[in-house]
Design a protein around this motif. Structure first.
Motif, PDB file in Angstrom:
ATOM      1  N   LYS A 271       0.819  -1.209   0.000  1.00  0.00           N
ATOM      2  CA  LYS A 271       0.000   0.000   0.000  1.00  0.00           C
ATOM      3  C   LYS A 271       0.855   1.262   0.000  1.00  0.00           C
ATOM      4  N   THR A 272       2.015   1.208   0.654  1.00  0.00           N
ATOM      5  CA  THR A 272       2.864   2.387   0.795  1.00  0.00           C
ATOM      6  C   THR A 272       4.027   2.397  -0.200  1.00  0.00           C
ATOM      7  N   ALA A 273       3.959   1.543  -1.223  1.00  0.00           N
ATOM      8  CA  ALA A 273       4.938   1.500  -2.321  1.00  0.00           C
ATOM      9  C   ALA A 273       6.332   1.074  -1.868  1.00  0.00           C
ATOM     10  N   LEU A 274       6.413   0.364  -0.739  1.00  0.00           N
ATOM     11  CA  LEU A 274       7.693  -0.201  -0.316  1.00  0.00           C
ATOM     12  C   LEU A 274       7.938  -1.541  -1.000  1.00  0.00           C
ATOM     13  N   VAL A 275       6.851  -2.176  -1.406  1.00  0.00           N
ATOM     14  CA  VAL A 275       6.902  -3.457  -2.113  1.00  0.00           C
ATOM     15  C   VAL A 275       6.189  -3.276  -3.448  1.00  0.00           C
ATOM     16  N   SER A 276       6.809  -3.712  -4.537  1.00  0.00           N
ATOM     17  CA  SER A 276       6.248  -3.496  -5.872  1.00  0.00           C
ATOM     18  C   SER A 276       4.978  -4.324  -6.093  1.00  0.00           C
ATOM     19  N   ASP A 277       4.178  -3.899  -7.064  1.00  0.00           N
ATOM     20  CA  ASP A 277       2.954  -4.630  -7.414  1.00  0.00           C
ATOM     21  C   ASP A 277       3.293  -6.073  -7.772  1.00  0.00           C
ATOM     22  N   GLU A 278       4.340  -6.250  -8.603  1.00  0.00           N
ATOM     23  CA  GLU A 278       4.691  -7.590  -9.084  1.00  0.00           C
ATOM     24  C   GLU A 278       5.111  -8.500  -7.938  1.00  0.00           C
ATOM     25  N   LEU A 279       5.954  -7.978  -7.031  1.00  0.00           N
ATOM     26  CA  LEU A 279       6.421  -8.795  -5.915  1.00  0.00           C
ATOM     27  C   LEU A 279       5.284  -9.107  -4.946  1.00  0.00           C
ATOM     28  N   TYR A 280       4.410  -8.138  -4.716  1.00  0.00           N
ATOM     29  CA  TYR A 280       3.288  -8.371  -3.809  1.00  0.00           C
ATOM     30  C   TYR A 280       2.368  -9.456  -4.359  1.00  0.00           C
ATOM     31  N   GLU A 281       2.012  -9.367  -5.624  1.00  0.00           N
ATOM     32  CA  GLU A 281       1.103 -10.355  -6.207  1.00  0.00           C
ATOM     33  C   GLU A 281       1.745 -11.738  -6.206  1.00  0.00           C
ATOM     34  N   SER A 282       3.039 -11.797  -6.492  1.00  0.00           N
ATOM     35  CA  SER A 282       3.738 -13.075  -6.487  1.00  0.00           C
ATOM     36  C   SER A 282       3.782 -13.673  -5.082  1.00  0.00           C
ATOM     37  N   THR A 283       4.087 -12.836  -4.095  1.00  0.00           N
ATOM     38  CA  THR A 283       4.176 -13.313  -2.703  1.00  0.00           C
ATOM     39  C   THR A 283       2.816 -13.768  -2.201  1.00  0.00           C
ATOM     40  N   LYS A 284       1.779 -12.997  -2.498  1.00  0.00           N
ATOM     41  CA  LYS A 284       0.433 -13.358  -2.063  1.00  0.00           C
ATOM     42  C   LYS A 284       0.022 -14.701  -2.660  1.00  0.00           C
ATOM     43  N   LYS A 285       0.347 -14.921  -3.926  1.00  0.00           N
ATOM     44  CA  LYS A 285      -0.012 -16.169  -4.614  1.00  0.00           C
ATOM     45  C   LYS A 285       0.814 -17.342  -4.086  1.00  0.00           C
ATOM     46  N   ASP A 286       2.141 -17.155  -4.025  1.00  0.00           N
ATOM     47  CA  ASP A 286       3.019 -18.270  -3.644  1.00  0.00           C
ATOM     48  C   ASP A 286       2.882 -18.651  -2.174  1.00  0.00           C
ATOM     49  N   CYS A 287       2.546 -17.667  -1.319  1.00  0.00           N
ATOM     50  CA  CYS A 287       2.425 -17.945   0.125  1.00  0.00           C
ATOM     51  C   CYS A 287       0.978 -18.163   0.558  1.00  0.00           C
TER      52      CYS A 287
ATOM     53  N   GLY B 157       9.433 -23.374  -1.555  1.00  0.00           N
ATOM     54  CA  GLY B 157      10.581 -22.587  -2.004  1.00  0.00           C
ATOM     55  C   GLY B 157      10.197 -21.273  -2.641  1.00  0.00           C
ATOM     56  N   ALA B 158       9.113 -21.264  -3.425  1.00  0.00           N
ATOM     57  CA  ALA B 158       8.700 -20.035  -4.114  1.00  0.00           C
ATOM     58  C   ALA B 158       8.318 -18.965  -3.098  1.00  0.00           C
ATOM     59  N   CYS B 159       7.588 -19.365  -2.056  1.00  0.00           N
ATOM     60  CA  CYS B 159       7.182 -18.408  -1.015  1.00  0.00           C
ATOM     61  C   CYS B 159       8.407 -17.883  -0.273  1.00  0.00           C
ATOM     62  N   LEU B 160       9.319 -18.771   0.089  1.00  0.00           N
ATOM     63  CA  LEU B 160      10.523 -18.355   0.817  1.00  0.00           C
ATOM     64  C   LEU B 160      11.367 -17.388  -0.014  1.00  0.00           C
ATOM     65  N   THR B 161      11.424 -17.627  -1.314  1.00  0.00           N
ATOM     66  CA  THR B 161      12.180 -16.717  -2.191  1.00  0.00           C
ATOM     67  C   THR B 161      11.521 -15.344  -2.236  1.00  0.00           C
ATOM     68  N   ASP B 162      10.195 -15.342  -2.350  1.00  0.00           N
ATOM     69  CA  ASP B 162       9.466 -14.064  -2.358  1.00  0.00           C
ATOM     70  C   ASP B 162       9.684 -13.303  -1.053  1.00  0.00           C
ATOM     71  N   LEU B 163       9.591 -14.007   0.077  1.00  0.00           N
ATOM     72  CA  LEU B 163       9.749 -13.354   1.373  1.00  0.00           C
ATOM     73  C   LEU B 163      11.153 -12.796   1.555  1.00  0.00           C
TER      74      LEU B 163
ATOM     75  N   ASN C 280       3.074 -18.306   9.046  1.00  0.00           N
ATOM     76  CA  ASN C 280       3.183 -19.769   9.169  1.00  0.00           C
ATOM     77  C   ASN C 280       3.524 -20.373   7.804  1.00  0.00           C
ATOM     78  N   VAL C 281       4.777 -20.190   7.423  1.00  0.00           N
ATOM     79  CA  VAL C 281       5.209 -20.564   6.074  1.00  0.00           C
ATOM     80  C   VAL C 281       5.700 -22.014   6.048  1.00  0.00           C
ATOM     81  N   ASP C 282       5.240 -22.760   5.059  1.00  0.00           N
ATOM     82  CA  ASP C 282       5.699 -24.136   4.839  1.00  0.00           C
ATOM     83  C   ASP C 282       7.175 -24.091   4.438  1.00  0.00           C
ATOM     84  N   PRO C 283       8.070 -24.698   5.223  1.00  0.00           N
ATOM     85  CA  PRO C 283       9.511 -24.630   4.903  1.00  0.00           C
ATOM     86  C   PRO C 283       9.881 -25.296   3.585  1.00  0.00           C
ATOM     87  N   THR C 284       8.959 -26.098   3.017  1.00  0.00           N
ATOM     88  CA  THR C 284       9.243 -26.729   1.723  1.00  0.00           C
ATOM     89  C   THR C 284       8.735 -25.886   0.556  1.00  0.00           C
TER      90      THR C 284
END
Length: 459
Positions: A226-242, A254-260, A248-252
């Motif tokens: 919301k405050t433009a600290l995280v880009s639209d592309e990264l936010y959408e990717s993180t929301k989808k992958d996580c 990998g896509a979510c962990l990379t986004d985070l 409470n992130v699944d340690p397996t």
């Protein structure tokens, strides 16, 4: 009134009396204090093994009529002196005239004591100047801390009966968002059960409040977007992958962990307390880590005491060093009648046994109390979007639209009002440009906010 207090006075006569003193002057402040300051200890718990320290400051306007506030700073484990000197109290450091070895104090033009009497309480035990007489008594939790604070207030009011009729509000910020509603419930239930002394409880005030730490933290990524600290592309990717779960992130996964990891890089140089300021942490003069809130992000520790002054980048944390130097000065401790001090005690023996304080807000929404909740809208530690979410979850009746309020013709924040029938009402507002916590960053706006709210005026 005296006949109502006699049973309680007789009960308390079998335990140690509270120790208190009026402080007329303080090192670093020129002349006599232009307000009444009382400091002291009140023993609570079994055999009064816990000794809670407080600062009480009289209202500068109308002590007979103005409300009485009990103030708790967050942490858990951060001293009430922080709230007094850096947020809402009548004194603050005069940075332009202070030196490393000679902190200078000046008056705060926007002190809340201009409109209210305030008890600043060092709680839980081990915070600030509060201490225990046995090691066992240092073990504490959310529930026991709330119970001890309630006992403190009962005993303090017995010792100060002239304030029993003043409107009472329980107030605080940050982690006290967990403790304050718990205390309010204790007081409300105590009044209903006829416990002495009866308290004229009117409501509670919370700033940048922790409610459920896991949910509070999970809002950092949506807020960063919301405050433009995280880009639209990264936010959408993180929301989808996580799958929308950033805690409470699944340690397996990998896509979510990379986004985070990429999100962390976006935020790693930003101060959690104010997104417009750089991150830094310091080692205090007694080598205790100077840090007012716990974070999921590691901070770089800089020993600025040994760093040449000309090479130091400015960081807000450096202002806090004056509190260590001042509060641990022997002359100050003699004036306040206290002992060694630490701004935030990171080594508390403390159990967090209230995982989510919303249940207490829901209980209190069935009473006739008032609530004011405010958030600095640049706070990345406890996000306004998360606070607004749990307020909405109470399913209160909306009385008006989300709308701006003003101080000196400028937008000071956006507020919204909720209610239940004609009894309970809750005002929520942001403080424009405020951080964690808001009064430190926007003292004028926060003073206008509470002045209007305590007077039952619209913001």
């Amino acid at each position: 009134m005296l006949h109502l207090l006699l049973p309680l006075l007789l009960f308390f006569s079998g335990v140690r009396r509270s120790r208190s003193a009026i402080v007329e002057s303080l090192p670093g402040f020129p002349g006599h204090l232009p307000f009444i300051l009382e400091t002291g200890y009140v023993g609570v718990g079994e055999l009064e093994e816990v000794q809670l320290f407080y600062y009480f400051i009289e209202s500068e306007r109308s002590p007979e009529d103005d409300p009485l506030l009990l103030w708790l700073t967050g942490g858990p484990g951060c001293s009430a002196l922080s709230g007094l000197l850096f947020e809402i109290g009548p004194l603050q450091f005069d940075y332009s005239n202070s030196s490393e070895n000679r902190p200078v104090l000046k008056l705060n033009s926007y002190s809340w004591t201009k409109i209210a009497k305030i008890i600043f309480l060092d709680a839980p035990v081990g915070t600030g100047f509060s201490y225990a007489t046995t090691w066992r008594a240092y073990n504490n939790s959310d529930m026991s801390s709330a119970a001890q604070s309630y006992e403190f207030l009962r005993k303090w009011l017995v010792a100060h009966p002239k304030f029993l009729t003043n409107p009472l509000y329980i107030t605080g910020d940050s982690y006290s968002g967990v403790i304050v509603p718990t205390i309010v419930k204790e007081i409300y239930d105590g009044n209903e059960a006829g416990r002495e002394p009866p308290m004229n409880l009117k409501g509670y005030v919370l700033g940048n409040p922790v409610t459920c730490e896991a949910k509070d933290i999970s809002q950092r990524i949506p807020f960063g977007h919301k405050t433009a600290l995280v880009s639209d592309e990264l936010y959408e990717s993180t929301k989808k992958d996580c799958n929308g779960d950033y805690v409470n992130v699944d340690p397996t996964n990998g896509a979510c962990l990379t986004d985070l990891e990429m999100v962390s890089r976006c935020l790693e140089k930003i101060f959690l307390g104010q997104i417009l300021e750089p991150i830094c942490s310091v080692i205090s003069p007694n080598h205790t880590r100077l840090k007012w809130s716990r974070s999921i992000l590691d901070e770089t520790i800089i020993n600025i005491v040994s760093m040449p002054q000309q090479s130091r980048p400015w960081c807000r944390s450096y202002n806090y060093l004056y509190s260590y130097i001042w509060a641990n000065d022997r002359n100050v401790q003699e004036a306040l009648h206290i002992r060694e001090w630490d701004r935030c005690n990171e080594s508390l023996s403390y159990t967090k046994d209230v995982p989510n304080s919303v249940v207490y807000h829901r209980y209190l929404s069935k009473t006739s109390l008032r609530a004011l909740i405010y958030s600095g809208d640049h706070d990345l530690a406890i996000l306004y979007v998360g606070t607004l979410d749990w307020i909405r979850s109470l399913n209160l009746t909306l009385l008006g639209p989300w709308s701006p309020w003003f101080v000196d013709g400028q937008v000071a924040g956006y507020s919204i009002l909720y209610a239940v029938g004609i009894k309970y009402n809750l005002t929520y507002t942001t403080i424009k440009g405020g951080g964690h916590t808001a009064p430190e960053y926007k003292p004028k706006e926060c003073f206008a906010m509470v002045d209007r709210w305590f007077s039952y005026y619209p913001l």
